[in-house]
Motif scaffolding. Structure first.
Motif, PDB file in Angstrom:
ATOM      1  N   MET A   1       0.853  -1.203   0.000  1.00 22.96           N
ATOM      2  CA  MET A   1       0.000   0.000   0.000  1.00 22.96           C
ATOM      3  C   MET A   1       0.882   1.244   0.000  1.00 22.96           C
ATOM      4  SD  MET A   1      -3.262  -0.719   2.473  1.00 22.96           S
ATOM      5  CE  MET A   1      -4.090   0.712   1.793  1.00 22.96           C
ATOM      6  N   GLY A   2       0.412   2.267  -0.723  1.00 24.30           N
ATOM      7  CA  GLY A   2       1.098   3.550  -0.672  1.00 24.30           C
ATOM      8  C   GLY A   2       1.902   3.891  -1.902  1.00 24.30           C
ATOM      9  N   ASN A   3       2.207   2.908  -2.719  1.00 27.19           N
ATOM     10  CA  ASN A   3       2.997   3.156  -3.926  1.00 27.19           C
ATOM     11  C   ASN A   3       2.067   3.144  -5.131  1.00 27.19           C
ATOM     12  OD1 ASN A   3       4.985   3.487  -5.793  1.00 27.19           O
ATOM     13  ND2 ASN A   3       5.968   1.511  -5.461  1.00 27.19           N
ATOM     14  N   GLY A   4       1.440   4.308  -5.413  1.00 28.99           N
ATOM     15  CA  GLY A   4       0.503   4.415  -6.524  1.00 28.99           C
ATOM     16  C   GLY A   4      -0.947   4.355  -6.099  1.00 28.99           C
ATOM     17  N   TYR A   5      -1.223   3.874  -4.916  1.00 28.81           N
ATOM     18  CA  TYR A   5      -2.596   3.833  -4.416  1.00 28.81           C
ATOM     19  C   TYR A   5      -2.577   3.834  -2.890  1.00 28.81           C
ATOM     20  CZ  TYR A   5      -1.309  -1.108  -4.174  1.00 28.81           C
ATOM     21  OH  TYR A   5      -0.652  -2.281  -3.929  1.00 28.81           O
ATOM     22  N   LYS A   6      -3.593   4.489  -2.303  1.00 28.88           N
ATOM     23  CA  LYS A   6      -3.722   4.534  -0.848  1.00 28.88           C
ATOM     24  C   LYS A   6      -4.981   3.816  -0.359  1.00 28.88           C
ATOM     25  CE  LYS A   6      -1.066   8.631   0.437  1.00 28.88           C
ATOM     26  NZ  LYS A   6      -1.097   9.884   1.220  1.00 28.88           N
ATOM     27  N   THR A   7      -5.846   3.439  -1.294  1.00 26.78           N
ATOM     28  CA  THR A   7      -7.076   2.737  -0.934  1.00 26.78           C
ATOM     29  C   THR A   7      -7.122   1.404  -1.666  1.00 26.78           C
ATOM     30  OG1 THR A   7      -8.275   4.813  -0.592  1.00 26.78           O
ATOM     31  CG2 THR A   7      -9.597   2.818  -0.924  1.00 26.78           C
ATOM     32  N   MET A   8      -7.396   0.334  -0.930  1.00 29.65           N
ATOM     33  CA  MET A   8      -7.513  -1.004  -1.525  1.00 29.65           C
ATOM     34  C   MET A   8      -8.873  -1.581  -1.140  1.00 29.65           C
ATOM     35  SD  MET A   8      -5.210  -4.449  -0.920  1.00 29.65           S
ATOM     36  CE  MET A   8      -3.710  -3.712  -1.537  1.00 29.65           C
ATOM     37  N   LEU A   9      -9.652  -1.978  -2.153  1.00 31.54           N
ATOM     38  CA  LEU A   9     -10.949  -2.602  -1.927  1.00 31.54           C
ATOM     39  C   LEU A   9     -10.831  -4.082  -2.254  1.00 31.54           C
ATOM     40  CD1 LEU A   9     -13.448   0.017  -3.377  1.00 31.54           C
ATOM     41  CD2 LEU A   9     -12.888  -0.417  -0.999  1.00 31.54           C
ATOM     42  N   ILE A  10     -11.022  -4.937  -1.234  1.00 34.61           N
ATOM     43  CA  ILE A  10     -10.886  -6.387  -1.416  1.00 34.61           C
ATOM     44  C   ILE A  10     -12.269  -7.006  -1.546  1.00 34.61           C
ATOM     45  CG2 ILE A  10      -9.922  -8.507  -0.471  1.00 34.61           C
ATOM     46  CD1 ILE A  10      -8.042  -6.845   1.210  1.00 34.61           C
ATOM     47  N   THR A  11     -12.473  -7.751  -2.630  1.00 38.59           N
ATOM     48  CA  THR A  11     -13.740  -8.433  -2.857  1.00 38.59           C
ATOM     49  C   THR A  11     -13.471  -9.923  -3.014  1.00 38.59           C
ATOM     50  OG1 THR A  11     -13.501  -7.926  -5.203  1.00 38.59           O
ATOM     51  CG2 THR A  11     -14.885  -6.450  -3.907  1.00 38.59           C
ATOM     52  N   GLY A  12     -14.561 -10.694  -3.031  1.00 43.38           N
ATOM     53  CA  GLY A  12     -14.424 -12.134  -3.155  1.00 43.38           C
ATOM     54  C   GLY A  12     -15.452 -12.838  -2.309  1.00 43.38           C
ATOM     55  N   PRO A  13     -15.516 -14.170  -2.400  1.00 44.76           N
ATOM     56  CA  PRO A  13     -16.548 -14.926  -1.673  1.00 44.76           C
ATOM     57  C   PRO A  13     -16.330 -14.890  -0.175  1.00 44.76           C
ATOM     58  CG  PRO A  13     -14.949 -16.409  -2.652  1.00 44.76           C
ATOM     59  CD  PRO A  13     -14.634 -15.042  -3.181  1.00 44.76           C
ATOM     60  N   ASN A  14     -17.397 -15.226   0.557  1.00 47.11           N
ATOM     61  CA  ASN A  14     -17.281 -15.322   2.015  1.00 47.11           C
ATOM     62  C   ASN A  14     -16.316 -16.450   2.385  1.00 47.11           C
ATOM     63  OD1 ASN A  14     -19.072 -13.244   2.720  1.00 47.11           O
ATOM     64  ND2 ASN A  14     -20.838 -14.588   2.401  1.00 47.11           N
TER      65      ASN A  14
ATOM     66  N   ALA B   1     -13.612   1.513  -7.497  1.00 44.27           N
ATOM     67  CA  ALA B   1     -12.169   1.330  -7.332  1.00 44.27           C
ATOM     68  C   ALA B   1     -11.449   1.399  -8.670  1.00 44.27           C
ATOM     69  CB  ALA B   1     -11.886  -0.006  -6.650  1.00 44.27           C
ATOM     70  N   TYR B   2     -12.124   0.951  -9.751  1.00 44.16           N
ATOM     71  CA  TYR B   2     -11.511   0.966 -11.073  1.00 44.16           C
ATOM     72  C   TYR B   2     -11.336   2.394 -11.582  1.00 44.16           C
ATOM     73  CZ  TYR B   2     -10.668  -0.241 -15.964  1.00 44.16           C
ATOM     74  OH  TYR B   2     -10.118  -0.362 -17.213  1.00 44.16           O
ATOM     75  N   ASN B   3     -12.283   3.277 -11.225  1.00 40.71           N
ATOM     76  CA  ASN B   3     -12.286   4.647 -11.766  1.00 40.71           C
ATOM     77  C   ASN B   3     -11.659   5.676 -10.834  1.00 40.71           C
ATOM     78  OD1 ASN B   3     -13.652   4.037 -14.244  1.00 40.71           O
ATOM     79  ND2 ASN B   3     -15.555   3.795 -13.065  1.00 40.71           N
ATOM     80  N   ALA B   4     -11.694   5.447  -9.502  1.00 37.08           N
ATOM     81  CA  ALA B   4     -11.235   6.464  -8.546  1.00 37.08           C
ATOM     82  C   ALA B   4      -9.711   6.549  -8.520  1.00 37.08           C
ATOM     83  CB  ALA B   4     -11.765   6.142  -7.154  1.00 37.08           C
ATOM     84  N   PRO B   5      -9.134   7.755  -8.367  1.00 43.61           N
ATOM     85  CA  PRO B   5      -7.671   7.892  -8.262  1.00 43.61           C
ATOM     86  C   PRO B   5      -7.159   7.325  -6.934  1.00 43.61           C
ATOM     87  CG  PRO B   5      -8.746  10.001  -7.859  1.00 43.61           C
ATOM     88  CD  PRO B   5      -9.826   9.062  -8.285  1.00 43.61           C
ATOM     89  N   ASP B   6      -5.896   6.891  -6.919  1.00 44.86           N
ATOM     90  CA  ASP B   6      -5.246   6.358  -5.706  1.00 44.86           C
ATOM     91  C   ASP B   6      -6.022   5.194  -5.092  1.00 44.86           C
ATOM     92  OD1 ASP B   6      -3.118   8.087  -5.836  1.00 44.86           O
ATOM     93  OD2 ASP B   6      -4.070   9.606  -4.574  1.00 44.86           O
TER      94      ASP B   6
END
Length: 784
Positions: free
Chosen positions: A323-336, A456-461
């Motif tokens: 985290m922090g190198n090119g992006y500050k927000t990470m959205l994790i998706t996937g099955p339960n 997440a695909y469209n937002a900066p960082d």
């Protein structure tokens, strides 16, 4: 750090693991206060301390800290002019003794040139008090019992008590043996009211006279002090009173001596507790195979093979988290149950551990940032007291986070926007992310909403991530995939579990086109990722092969360069030898001519021609001739058994008697045989035979003038090493088989120098420390 983050991320469980390795009371108190720090210099200092502790464990086993008590109660009593008992003074003695031990321990590390970042400075905070340390050690044992050596009076009193006890027992034994035993219920001697008595049958209570001190519950036995020992028991009682009085005097005197030093002793105890905690942190790091975290220069997180430290190491899956190198927000998706929450907790807990100065369960060279706060909203924390629903409880927590967050904060949110209508939940989740992003903080959030994947695909960082799912086995792999959003895999799961195909098809048809397109995009990205990983693995294999070829080439090139340099150097040596010899010959010819001139002898023409020819022959322009000279000179200097040679080191002439497999020449120098390399010898000619001497008997005897013991105490290092070398030579010549080197304890420099010298000397058969009765590790016994 806020308590909520520490609790949710289970930082206390990490401290509970560390507590298993603590042995001091103050160390356990310091561990309770251990918290993640938000100042980078403090965090680095704490990490450096753990690194030093880990290095010491690797080299020496551990820092030698004793089991020590907390001295604050003792200190308060002394400051109020109170005195301490033996147990309390013994605890202070243990602190002083451990202080001396650690001082010597770190001096030895310095002598061994062990590099430490912080602990030498921490050791400097310890204040040694050798006089008081020795006095307490001489006066008390570790349990606090006053020793005979505490004073001459106490020693005399206890000797007197021992003699009285022996007299009383001898007298009492007369009543427990022979015909007197029939008057006793048991033939034993026991104690009542601190006086020796015997168990007499009630009907014979006057048989032995004396005093009745007690009777049994049945009334059948009386415990009688016979008249014969009443006087001795009185003397014993008086001696015991004197003993207690002398012990109290000693303890009071020791309390008065400790009183003015107590502040320094308490500070020492605090430093020793820090060493204990550093030891424990390093041992815990070794147990979980943790590594030193590096604080990043640009406030980024870059973890390699990061593992959650509280999960079974045989089951936990390692992940790279960045985290922090090119992006500050990470959205994790996937099955339960795919590992989203564990991944988030892994990041948060590793950050807390690093900022508390602990090593982290990640590969070496992993980097961490220093956050001012770690905010978490993880788990179902419905508040019954505030009558809040799950959704309301989460929102209340997130509102609090929004008010406190800064650009140097880390925010971890699980199931963002869950607990309400999906469409509204997704909208509010996007709004929350936008609001948090304004503060430029670091965010990791998990979600199931497809709208957030698009955000997440469209937002900066901001970047998508997911937890990998194996469609074949229908099981999660728990691998974090950064850059790829995850699918719920609901249709694949129900289909493979046996759901009717018409139900699956109907469910897919009911999905809107945008969601369908999104899933198709995710599936395509997943296929491309797998293709990329396959090609990347192939490239890595090829790269490893190329590196191997390059390494082999570089090795051959280095070998060639070394060979070339070696030949050049050898040629220079041979050339210098020829030049030196030529100069020597020319000087000789010129000196002869000068001598003839000084003597007034007429120099004939043929002599002048001969001299010119000799000088001319010294000049070799022709390369073939020069090579011939070099070869002839080499042949002339080639050494073989039987040659007379001169030792360049000792300036002595001897004869070569043998050449070993290591190309070493064994030379007979007088009565000694020594080994030399070829370049340490010079071949000599025309050695005059020594005049015949009468046979001489040489008998090796032990010199009566040479002591079998060498004392190096008080010497400077260079002087001691010189004396040691001379002494060993003398001992060998004197025929001694064993000698003793006394070097004392001191700083350990002389002892280490003696050890290194004996290890190098080929004439030393073996050596080791003397027995405890002969000096222990303060002396070394050497077998020659």
């Amino acid at each position: 750090m806020n308590n909520k983050a520490l609790k949710v991320l289970e930082f206390d469980k990490i401290k509970a693991e560390i507590a298993k390795y603590l042995i001091t009371t103050r160390g356990k108190t310091l561990l309770k206060k251990l918290m993640p720090m938000s100042v980078e210099s403090i965090v680095q200092r704490l990490i450096d301390q753990t690194k030093d502790g880990a290095d010491i464990i690797r080299i020496k086993g551990e820092i030698p800290v004793r089991k020590l008590a907390d001295l604050h109660d003792e200190a308060n009593r002394l400051k109020k002019d109170g005195n301490l008992n033996g147990t309390e003074l013994a605890a202070i003695g243990q602190v002083l003794k451990n202080t001396s031990e650690l001082k010597e321990f770190f001096e030895d590390l310095k002598d061994d040139q062990v590099d430490l970042r912080q602990l030498y400075h921490l050791n400097d905070d310890l204040i040694d008090n050798p006089k008081l340390t020795k006095l307490l050690a001489r006066s008390l044992d570790e349990t606090g019992r006053v020793l005979d050596t505490a004073s001459e009076d106490l020693k005399y009193i206890r000797n007197h008590i021992g003699k009285l006890n022996d007299q009383i027992r001898q007298t009492m034994n007369q009543f427990t043996r022979g015909k007197n035993t029939k008057y006793l219920t048991e033939p034993i001697v026991t104690l009542r009211d601190d006086r020796f008595v015997i168990p007499v049958k009630t009907e014979y209570k006057t048989r032995f006279g004396g005093v009745v001190h007690d009777q049994s519950a049945s009334g059948q036995t009386l415990y009688v002090e016979p008249q014969a020992v009443v006087g001795l028991n009185n003397q014993l009682h008086e001696a015991q009173v004197s003993e207690r009085s002398e012990e109290n005097r000693i303890l009071n005197n020791l309390s008065n001596l400790v009183r003015p030093e107590i502040n320094e002793i308490v500070k020492n105890n605090e430093v020793l507790a820090q060493f204990d905690l550093i030891n424990a942190k390093a041992k815990y790091a070794k147990e979980i195979k943790a590594t030193e975290p590096i604080i990043s220069d640009d406030h980024t997180v870059d973890l390699y093979n990061a593992k959650h430290p509280l999960i079974d190491p045989d089951k936990v899956v390692a992940n790279d988290i960045k985290m922090g190198n090119g992006y500050k927000t990470m959205l994790i998706t996937g099955p339960n149950t795919g590992g989203k929450t564990i991944t988030m907790k892994t990041l948060g807990l590793i950050q807390l551990m690093a900022q508390a100065g602990l090593f982290i369960p990640a590969r070496e060279e992993s980097e961490v940032a220093v956050f001012d706060e770690v905010f978490v909203d993880i788990g179902d924390e419905q508040s019954i007291e505030q009558n809040l629903s799950t959704f309301s409880s989460h929102m209340d927590n997130i509102i609090n986070i929004i008010h406190k967050v800064s650009e140097h904060s880390l925010v971890l949110i699980d199931e963002l926007g869950a607990g309400t209508d999906p469409q509204e939940g997704a909208a509010i989740a996007i709004a929350i992310l936008e609001k948090l992003s304004v503060s430029k903080c670091y965010i990791m959030a998990t979600t199931h909403y497809p709208e957030l994947k698009i955000y997440a695909y469209n937002a900066p960082d901001t970047i998508n991530a997911s937890m990998e799912f194996d469609d074949e086995s229908l099981k999660p792999t728990y691998r974090l995939l950064i850059g790829i959003p995850g699918a719920s895999n609901a249709f694949n799961i129900v289909a493979r579990l046996g759901m009717d195909r018409s139900v699956v098809d109907r469910g897919q048809a009911l999905m809107d086109g945008e969601s369908q397109d999104l899933n198709n995009m995710i599936a395509d990205l997943e296929d491309r990722r797998k293709e990329f990983e396959q090609k990347n693995d192939q490239l890595k294999i090829q790269l490893d092969k190329n590196k191997g070829v390059q390494k082999e080439y570089e090795k051959k090139r280095d070998d060639l360069d070394k060979s070339k340099n070696s030949e050049i150097q050898a040629s220079k040596v041979r050339a210098n030898q020829i030049v030196a010899k030529a100069k020597k010959e020319s000087d000789k010819i010129i000196d002869q001519l000068h001598k003839m001139q000084r003597d007034g002898v007429a120099v004939k023409e043929d002599q002048i021609i001969a001299a010119k020819t000799g000088l001319k022959n010294l000049h070799q322009d022709d390369s073939v001739k020069k090579n011939r000279v070099l070869r002839r000179n080499k042949r002339r200097q080639q050494l073989k058994v039987g040659d007379h040679v001169k030792s360049l080191q000792y300036d002595q002439i001897g004869t070569i008697v043998r050449k070993d497999k290591n190309d070493q020449f064994e030379v007979q120098l007088g009565i000694l045989k020594m080994k030399f390399a070829a370049d340490e010898l010079e071949k000599v000619k025309n050695v005059e035979p020594e005049p015949e001497k009468k046979p001489t008997m040489v008998k090796r005897t032990k010199s009566s003038g040479l002591s079998s013991k060498l004392d190096l105490r008080g010497k400077r290092y260079e002087e001691a090493m010189s004396e040691l070398d001379s002494y060993i030579d003398s001992a060998l010549l004197a025929g001694y088989n064993q000698v003793t080197i006394v070097h004392g304890f001191g700083t350990g420099v002389i002892r280490k120098g003696v050890t290194n010298y004996l290890r190098r000397n080929p004439r030393v058969k073996s050596f080791g420390y003397a027995p405890a009765s002969s000096g222990g590790s303060g002396a070394t016994i050497v077998d020659l």
